[in-house]
Design a protein around this motif. Structure first.
Motif, PDB file in Angstrom:
ATOM      1  N   ASP A  17       0.813  -1.123   0.081  1.00  0.00           N
ATOM      2  CA  ASP A  17      -0.134   0.026   0.018  1.00  0.00           C
ATOM      3  C   ASP A  17       0.827   1.106   0.027  1.00  0.00           C
ATOM      4  O   ASP A  17       0.459   2.272  -0.517  1.00  0.00           O
ATOM      5  CB  ASP A  17      -0.916  -0.195   1.189  1.00  0.00           C
ATOM      6  CG  ASP A  17      -1.992  -0.891   1.267  1.00  0.00           C
ATOM      7  OD1 ASP A  17      -2.140  -1.644   0.020  1.00  0.00           O
ATOM      8  OD2 ASP A  17      -2.498  -1.698   2.357  1.00  0.00           O
ATOM      9  N   THR A  18       1.856   1.150   0.729  1.00  0.00           N
ATOM     10  CA  THR A  18       2.752   2.481   0.944  1.00  0.00           C
ATOM     11  C   THR A  18       4.165   2.243   0.645  1.00  0.00           C
ATOM     12  O   THR A  18       4.623   0.899   0.083  1.00  0.00           O
ATOM     13  CB  THR A  18       2.938   3.047   2.393  1.00  0.00           C
ATOM     14  OG1 THR A  18       3.390   1.848   3.128  1.00  0.00           O
ATOM     15  CG2 THR A  18       1.607   3.387   2.788  1.00  0.00           C
ATOM     16  N   ASP A  23       5.243   6.906   4.329  1.00  0.00           N
ATOM     17  CA  ASP A  23       3.682   6.098   4.191  1.00  0.00           C
ATOM     18  C   ASP A  23       2.862   6.851   2.737  1.00  0.00           C
ATOM     19  O   ASP A  23       1.890   6.959   2.800  1.00  0.00           O
ATOM     20  CB  ASP A  23       2.989   6.413   5.533  1.00  0.00           C
ATOM     21  CG  ASP A  23       2.977   7.546   5.968  1.00  0.00           C
ATOM     22  OD1 ASP A  23       3.583   8.577   5.187  1.00  0.00           O
ATOM     23  OD2 ASP A  23       2.654   7.920   7.150  1.00  0.00           O
ATOM     24  N   SER A  24       4.014   7.229   1.923  1.00  0.00           N
ATOM     25  CA  SER A  24       3.347   7.972   0.862  1.00  0.00           C
ATOM     26  C   SER A  24       2.999   6.490  -0.039  1.00  0.00           C
ATOM     27  O   SER A  24       3.115   5.549   0.125  1.00  0.00           O
ATOM     28  CB  SER A  24       4.326   8.478  -0.297  1.00  0.00           C
ATOM     29  OG  SER A  24       5.036   9.600   0.179  1.00  0.00           O
ATOM     30  N   ARG A  25       1.578   6.800  -0.761  1.00  0.00           N
ATOM     31  CA  ARG A  25       1.203   5.552  -1.418  1.00  0.00           C
ATOM     32  C   ARG A  25       1.966   4.894  -2.386  1.00  0.00           C
ATOM     33  O   ARG A  25       2.641   5.710  -3.138  1.00  0.00           O
ATOM     34  CB  ARG A  25      -0.313   6.207  -2.164  1.00  0.00           C
ATOM     35  CG  ARG A  25      -1.358   6.201  -1.226  1.00  0.00           C
ATOM     36  CD  ARG A  25      -2.794   6.485  -1.586  1.00  0.00           C
ATOM     37  NE  ARG A  25      -3.024   6.023  -2.971  1.00  0.00           N
ATOM     38  CZ  ARG A  25      -3.576   4.970  -3.006  1.00  0.00           C
ATOM     39  NH1 ARG A  25      -3.892   4.139  -2.049  1.00  0.00           N
ATOM     40  NH2 ARG A  25      -3.925   4.311  -4.241  1.00  0.00           N
ATOM     41  N   ASN A  26       1.744   3.699  -2.530  1.00  0.00           N
ATOM     42  CA  ASN A  26       2.445   2.930  -3.707  1.00  0.00           C
ATOM     43  C   ASN A  26       1.413   2.707  -4.719  1.00  0.00           C
ATOM     44  O   ASN A  26       0.805   1.810  -4.355  1.00  0.00           O
ATOM     45  CB  ASN A  26       3.148   1.751  -3.112  1.00  0.00           C
ATOM     46  CG  ASN A  26       3.654   0.863  -4.191  1.00  0.00           C
ATOM     47  OD1 ASN A  26       3.723   1.219  -5.562  1.00  0.00           O
ATOM     48  ND2 ASN A  26       4.065  -0.398  -3.910  1.00  0.00           N
ATOM     49  N   ASP A  27       1.294   3.588  -5.554  1.00  0.00           N
ATOM     50  CA  ASP A  27       0.076   3.501  -6.642  1.00  0.00           C
ATOM     51  C   ASP A  27       0.673   3.364  -8.006  1.00  0.00           C
ATOM     52  O   ASP A  27       0.849   4.700  -8.646  1.00  0.00           O
ATOM     53  CB  ASP A  27      -0.824   4.483  -6.451  1.00  0.00           C
ATOM     54  CG  ASP A  27      -1.984   4.436  -7.432  1.00  0.00           C
ATOM     55  OD1 ASP A  27      -2.122   3.488  -8.000  1.00  0.00           O
ATOM     56  OD2 ASP A  27      -2.902   5.278  -7.218  1.00  0.00           O
ATOM     57  N   GLU A  30      -1.242   5.617 -10.694  1.00  0.00           N
ATOM     58  CA  GLU A  30      -1.402   6.997 -10.527  1.00  0.00           C
ATOM     59  C   GLU A  30      -0.973   7.895 -11.930  1.00  0.00           C
ATOM     60  O   GLU A  30       0.128   7.603 -12.320  1.00  0.00           O
ATOM     61  CB  GLU A  30      -0.632   7.611  -9.289  1.00  0.00           C
ATOM     62  CG  GLU A  30      -0.891   9.069  -9.426  1.00  0.00           C
ATOM     63  CD  GLU A  30      -2.301   9.528  -9.151  1.00  0.00           C
ATOM     64  OE1 GLU A  30      -2.781   9.105  -7.954  1.00  0.00           O
ATOM     65  OE2 GLU A  30      -2.674  10.365  -9.887  1.00  0.00           O
ATOM     66  N   ASN A  36       2.161  11.348  -5.029  1.00  0.00           N
ATOM     67  CA  ASN A  36       2.509  10.362  -4.048  1.00  0.00           C
ATOM     68  C   ASN A  36       3.851  10.734  -3.654  1.00  0.00           C
ATOM     69  O   ASN A  36       4.634   9.997  -3.762  1.00  0.00           O
ATOM     70  CB  ASN A  36       2.296   9.059  -4.397  1.00  0.00           C
ATOM     71  CG  ASN A  36       0.696   8.767  -4.801  1.00  0.00           C
ATOM     72  OD1 ASN A  36      -0.205   9.248  -4.134  1.00  0.00           O
ATOM     73  ND2 ASN A  36       0.414   7.779  -5.949  1.00  0.00           N
TER      74      ASN A  36
END
Ligand code: ADP
Ligand code: MG
Length: 496
Positions: A17-18, A23-27, A30, A36
């Protein structure tokens, strides 16, 4: 005679998730650049990294699956270099104490040794724009990346591609990475040298940024030719980093190979040594339970392949096609179990083994040919198609029972694929059920016999093709609804 010596380095983005240290998003999906991000992954001074437990656990999972030795103590190191996609001026990686060492992956009849699997952070992405300007997107910076290094055990281009495919499958089965090469979620680097069989290893060349299995194969094939030609002329292979030029279909020199000391690796001072497994006094929240992770591995592709052959009597080829995609394998198993229920309900008993294998093979055939075709034609991802395992099983049951012919089954499947409707509705709506009305069929057959004197004469003179011709007319006239067996027998009877 020269032989190739090949080792691979494979990077895979982990599906967390991060990011790895913040704790920035792992997307990966995006679309907007630089959303992020946070002070940690942007490398602002005074910020501190904290290791993502989920990422560490994912690498341990891979290690367990490959039979690696999982480190009790592991650590992170700084790999220093300058590049605009690297905000801190160094990458946090693992140098001399990787999370996993050793292990193997079986490819065909050979075991390819694994040297190590470690964890590191990904870099940002450079977007080369117009007028020579380049832009940087840091969404990817700090995303957890697993690096796996093989021993120089691979000998051919095909074997390298097979290995990479197998690894991709294992990552997907373990659900640690989607490992989509087109999306850059899995990246391959090839190390290759040539030697005369039995002699010492020669000088290797590294080929970077290979983004499909086909390119891995092509680049190796090209490099084998290039290096062999050099050696035959008595020239030396230069140790360097090369890239793949898709237009020239050739590897091209990029730069001289850097070595470890160029990076001035040193232990990351902002992260403590990583304790893995059972350690006295380690807080519960930090504990990486290696035993539990290894005990809860899912069934892996090789095991599933063997089971599908044994349990369903499938050929290795059919089983391999199903197993190559975890969702397809799960769909198949679900469908077969539904199909067997339909069967048991209709006949009041569980099917005999031979009968079970028969329906299992029928379902595998339709899945591997007809559904595959529809998926390829429409570019639909398997997991997103509208045909459910329940509906597919129902269709297979009607086919098996002879309620519909195989021609009709394909028509119904097309419609199911397009609309997601269930087969009984489609069959009813379109009046597709097999014509079992003997009188109606016989009338049709008699009309065909009357209208095709020549074929009838040919058949009576012993020409079997003529029977096929007459029967084909019946199938056409009944729009595929005639029962094939009954239809053929009908002509034989009428022409006696
Ligand atoms: P380097 O220090 O240049 O990074 P490594 O020893 O770390 O080299 O190996 C990197 C990769 O190259 C590994 O996959 C390894 O199996 C492979 N490799 C090592 N020596 C050779 C060689 N002579 N020919 C082909 N591949 C090699
Ligand atoms: Mg190395």
């Amino acid at each position: 005679m020269y032989e190739a010596v090949i080792g691979l380095e494979i990077h895979a983005q982990l599906k967390t998730d991060t990011k790895l240290f913040c704790d920035s998003r792992n997307d990966p999906d995006e679309r907007h650049p630089n959303v992020n991000v946070c002070p940690v992954c942007m490398g602002h001074p005074g910020t501190l990294p904290v290791a993502n437990k989920k990422a560490v656990e994912a690498v341990v999972k891979v290690g367990c699956a490959l039979g690696s030795t999982i480190a009790r103590f592991s650590k992170f190191d700084r790999k220093n270099y300058f590049y605009p996609d690297l905000p801190k001026g160094y990458q946090i990686s693992q140098y001399d104490m990787p999370l996993c060492e050793k292990g193997a992956v079986r490819v065909g009849a050979r075991d390819i040794g694994i040297t190590r699997v470690h964890l590191e952070e990904d870099t940002g992405r450079l977007v080369h724009g117009e007028k020579g300007a380049s832009l940087v997107d840091f969404n990817r910076a700090g995303v957890p990346l697993m690096e796996l290094v093989t021993e120089p055990d691979i000998r051919t281009a095909e074997e390298a591609a097979e290995f990479a495919k197998k690894l991709q499958m294992i990552f997907q089965y373990l659900e640690v990475s989607d490992a989509n090469m087109e999306k850059g979620q899995m990246r391959c680097e090839v190390n290759i040298s040539m030697r005369k069989a039995g002699e010492r290893f020669g000088t290797k060349v590294e080929i970077k940024n290979l983004n499909s299995f086909g390119v891995v194969k092509d680049a190796i094939a090209y490099e084998i030719k290039r290096q062999t030609a050099l050696l035959k002329q008595g020239e030396a292979v230069v140790q360097e980093t090369r890239g793949w030029d898709e237009h020239k279909k050739a590897t091209v020199s990029q730069r001289m190979k850097e070595s470890a000391h160029d990076y001035r690796y040193f232990p990351e001072p902002d992260l403590p040594v990583l304790k893995v497994g059972v350690h006295e006094g380690l807080p519960e929240s930090d504990a990486i339970d290696v035993d539990a992770i290894c005990a809860s591995l899912p069934e892996l592709p090789d095991q599933k392949l063997a089971r599908f052959q044994g349990e369903f009597g499938l050929s290795e080829k059919d089983a391999a096609v199903l197993v190559s995609q975890k969702v397809a394998a799960a769909f198949y198993e679900h469908a077969v179990s539904e199909l067997l229920e339909w069967y048991a309900e209709a006949s009041g008993k569980a099917p005999e083994n031979a009968e079970k294998e028969k329906v299992a093979k029928l379902a595998a055939n339709y899945l591997n040919t007809d559904i595959r075709r529809l998926i390829n034609e429409t570019g639909t991802p398997f997991g997103e198609m509208l045909v459910t395992a329940e509906n597919f099983a129902e269709l297979m049951f009607y086919t098996h029972q002879g309620k519909i012919s195989s021609t009709i089954a394909k028509t119904v499947l097309d419609e199911m694929f397009r609309t997601g409707k269930d087969p009984s509705n489609i069959i009813e709506e379109k009046g597709l059920a097999q014509k079992q009305d003997a009188g109606e069929l016989e009338a049709m057959a008699r009309a065909i016999i009357a209208a095709n004197e020549k074929a009838v004469a040919d058949y009576k003179n012993g020409n079997q093709n003529a029977l096929q011709f007459l029967f084909g007319k019946l199938m056409a006239e009944s729009k595929g609804k005639a029962d094939p067996k009954a239809g053929r027998e009908l002509f034989i009877k009428l022409l006696q």
